[in-house]
Motif scaffolding. Structure first.
Motif, PDB file in Angstrom:
ATOM      1  N   SER A 203       0.826  -1.198   0.000  1.00 33.57           N
ATOM      2  CA  SER A 203       0.000   0.000   0.000  1.00 33.57           C
ATOM      3  C   SER A 203       0.864   1.254   0.000  1.00 33.57           C
ATOM      4  CB  SER A 203      -0.925  -0.006   1.220  1.00 33.57           C
ATOM      5  OG  SER A 203      -1.700   1.163   1.270  1.00 33.57           O
ATOM      6  N   ALA A 204       1.926   1.261   0.820  1.00 36.41           N
ATOM      7  CA  ALA A 204       2.827   2.418   0.858  1.00 36.41           C
ATOM      8  C   ALA A 204       3.484   2.631  -0.493  1.00 36.41           C
ATOM      9  CB  ALA A 204       3.881   2.212   1.951  1.00 36.41           C
ATOM     10  N   ASN A 207       0.919   4.032  -3.007  1.00 36.28           N
ATOM     11  CA  ASN A 207       0.700   5.474  -2.850  1.00 36.28           C
ATOM     12  C   ASN A 207       1.836   6.272  -3.487  1.00 36.28           C
ATOM     13  OD1 ASN A 207      -1.715   5.218  -1.471  1.00 36.28           O
ATOM     14  ND2 ASN A 207      -0.731   5.147   0.534  1.00 36.28           N
ATOM     15  N   ASP A 210       1.501   6.210  -7.233  1.00 34.43           N
ATOM     16  CA  ASP A 210       0.427   7.073  -7.708  1.00 34.43           C
ATOM     17  C   ASP A 210       0.891   8.522  -7.759  1.00 34.43           C
ATOM     18  OD1 ASP A 210      -2.368   7.321  -8.509  1.00 34.43           O
ATOM     19  OD2 ASP A 210      -2.619   8.431  -6.655  1.00 34.43           O
ATOM     20  N   LEU A 211       1.626   8.961  -6.737  1.00 33.49           N
ATOM     21  CA  LEU A 211       2.146  10.329  -6.730  1.00 33.49           C
ATOM     22  C   LEU A 211       3.160  10.539  -7.845  1.00 33.49           C
ATOM     23  CD1 LEU A 211       2.623  10.894  -2.878  1.00 33.49           C
ATOM     24  CD2 LEU A 211       0.834  11.843  -4.347  1.00 33.49           C
ATOM     25  N   GLU A 224       3.843  15.773  -0.112  1.00 32.73           N
ATOM     26  CA  GLU A 224       2.699  14.908  -0.378  1.00 32.73           C
ATOM     27  C   GLU A 224       3.029  13.442  -0.075  1.00 32.73           C
ATOM     28  OE1 GLU A 224       1.446  15.460  -4.370  1.00 32.73           O
ATOM     29  OE2 GLU A 224       0.722  17.510  -4.065  1.00 32.73           O
ATOM     30  N   GLU A 228       0.791  11.394   2.565  1.00 28.83           N
ATOM     31  CA  GLU A 228      -0.035  10.293   2.084  1.00 28.83           C
ATOM     32  C   GLU A 228       0.427   8.948   2.638  1.00 28.83           C
ATOM     33  OE1 GLU A 228      -2.844  10.421   0.343  1.00 28.83           O
ATOM     34  OE2 GLU A 228      -2.695  12.599   0.543  1.00 28.83           O
ATOM     35  N   THR A 229       1.735   8.782   2.862  1.00 33.13           N
ATOM     36  CA  THR A 229       2.236   7.522   3.392  1.00 33.13           C
ATOM     37  C   THR A 229       1.794   7.313   4.833  1.00 33.13           C
ATOM     38  OG1 THR A 229       4.185   7.616   1.946  1.00 33.13           O
ATOM     39  CG2 THR A 229       4.308   6.162   3.857  1.00 33.13           C
ATOM     40  N   LYS A 231      -0.713   8.997   6.461  1.00 36.45           N
ATOM     41  CA  LYS A 231      -2.126   9.287   6.718  1.00 36.45           C
ATOM     42  C   LYS A 231      -2.909   8.062   7.202  1.00 36.45           C
ATOM     43  CE  LYS A 231      -6.225  11.231   4.455  1.00 36.45           C
ATOM     44  NZ  LYS A 231      -6.748  11.817   3.191  1.00 36.45           N
ATOM     45  N   SER A 256       9.891   5.839  -3.621  1.00 37.09           N
ATOM     46  CA  SER A 256       9.416   4.511  -3.220  1.00 37.09           C
ATOM     47  C   SER A 256      10.148   4.017  -1.979  1.00 37.09           C
ATOM     48  CB  SER A 256       9.608   3.523  -4.377  1.00 37.09           C
ATOM     49  OG  SER A 256       8.840   3.894  -5.499  1.00 37.09           O
ATOM     50  N   ALA A 259       9.029   5.988   1.095  1.00 36.86           N
ATOM     51  CA  ALA A 259       7.681   5.590   1.509  1.00 36.86           C
ATOM     52  C   ALA A 259       7.726   4.299   2.329  1.00 36.86           C
ATOM     53  CB  ALA A 259       6.780   5.414   0.288  1.00 36.86           C
ATOM     54  N   HIS A 263       6.760   4.011   6.250  1.00 37.31           N
ATOM     55  CA  HIS A 263       5.715   3.047   6.624  1.00 37.31           C
ATOM     56  C   HIS A 263       6.188   2.154   7.763  1.00 37.31           C
ATOM     57  CE1 HIS A 263       2.575   0.014   6.308  1.00 37.31           C
ATOM     58  NE2 HIS A 263       3.537  -0.891   6.277  1.00 37.31           N
TER      59      HIS A 263
END
Length: 365
Positions: A203-204, A207, A210-211, A224, A228-229, A231, A256, A259, A263
């Motif tokens: 998931s991390a 995200n 996607d960014l 961001e 987002e990571t 949140k 990556s 993130a 996480h």
């Protein structure tokens, strides 16, 4: 140094991989007549491999070969065949290994194992489906650019950069996914722990991807990415998390890795640190300082306060490895004290501006 025969061989292998990723696999995914038989064949190989490894593998990891089969099927044949492989793997593992052989009595452990496998399989398929769509979107964009800039030197440069970034990003992403599946299985003690840890890491990374994709794979906004990571991990309540620092664009590979590191820090805070009770807080502050025209120094400090007293982990797992060495070329220092964990990361970020992106940003790192 490669000899005269090895060099051309390596070049041909690279060309073959590029052709498979960019042309062969997308065509297969669009043709159900070929895609589903391929998925069935991959499942059969995974089932034979799992049966052959039964004497060495414990019953706590009945799905090991099937996760790889689902990943490969989703990449090669597409979402439909991957769902078929996941369903077949579900019932195959249930019959032969939980508790196996035979359907047997359904215990809470069996329900947890099968449920975790179903959720994680769906998550893997969803992530690969998203990546496949991004790849085809980039290929469509490349086709449009070819038509628009075919007579322009600038257009040719843009197409070449897009091709390079597409191949680089796709190979790295699937290499990281395969590595996370393998290493998470290695360090997990049961299926439930394996499913939870891998789902969070994917998931991390999703995200972050996607960014990165929103900026045409140039990079991701640092602010961001951090927001987002973390949140999904921040517990409810006021002022449980504080972040601050200048924003910039960081390269995709660095995004990556960062993130995944954040996480793991957040997950550890939930399990053992400041977010494991109702009062603890976490702050993430960072600074950027320019070294020269091509490099910038990046320093991030993760600071936990108000939680239980923590100590260094006795066992070095995958999470510890991702924190200490997952961020490329970074120096990581962690302190365990009465106030909580304090982690300091220092790295050098290289400038990644290109002629294609200079018109949109003054400096990208």
């Amino acid at each position: 140094m490669l000899d005269g025969g090895a060099g051309p061989f390596v070049g041909r292998m690279v060309q073959l991989v590029d052709n498979l990723i960019e042309r062969v696999f997308p065509r297969l995914r669009r043709r159900a007549l070929y895609a589903y038989p391929i998925g069935i064949a991959i499942f059969a190989l995974a089932a034979l491999a799992r049966m052959g490894l039964s004497r060495w593998l414990q019953d706590t990891v009945p799905f090991l070969t099937f996760f790889l089969a689902i990943l490969v099927t989703a990449l090669v044949a597409g979402t439909g065949p991957a769902l078929l492989v996941a369903t077949a793997s579900f019932f195959f593992s249930w019959y032969f290994f939980l508790p196996g052989p035979g359907w047997g009595e359904i215990t809470p452990a069996t329900v947890v194992a099968l449920g975790s496998f179903a959720v994680l399989s769906f998550f893997i398929i969803a992530v690969v489906h998203l990546l496949n769509r991004k790849v085809e979107s980039l290929m469509n964009e490349r086709a449009r650019n070819e038509a628009l800039f075919q007579d322009s030197a600038l257009g040719e440069l843009q197409l070449e950069q897009l091709n390079i970034e597409l191949r680089h990003r796709l190979k790295n992403t699937f290499a990281v996914i395969a590595g996370l599946v393998s290493q998470s299985a290695r360090y997990s003690r049961d299926v439930d722990g394996f499913a939870q840890s891998l789902a969070g890491r994917l998931s991390a990374m999703g995200n972050a991807m996607d960014l990165i994709a929103t900026r045409s794979f140039v990079g991701a906004s640092l602010r961001e990415l951090i927001a987002e990571t973390l949140k999904p991990l921040v517990p409810p309540g006021t002022q449980r998390f504080e972040m601050g620092g200048p924003d910039t664009i960081i390269p995709g590979d660095v995004a990556s890795a960062l993130a995944l590191t954040l996480h793991e820090l957040g997950t550890n805070a939930i399990k053992y640190g400041a977010w494991s009770d109702a009062r603890g807080t976490v702050s993430a502050k960072w600074t950027l300082s320019k070294i020269d025209e091509d490099e910038m120094s990046f320093e991030l400090v993760w600071d936990e306060r108000g939680g239980p007293r923590v100590s260094a982990p006795e066992r070095r797992g995958l999470g510890t490895t991702l924190i200490d060495s997952g961020f490329p070329s970074a120096q990581v220092e962690r302190e365990f004290n009465e106030q909580g964990v304090r982690c300091r990361m220092v790295a050098v970020l290289k400038q990644t501006t290109t002629r294609r992106t200079r018109g949109r940003a003054a400096s990208l790192y």
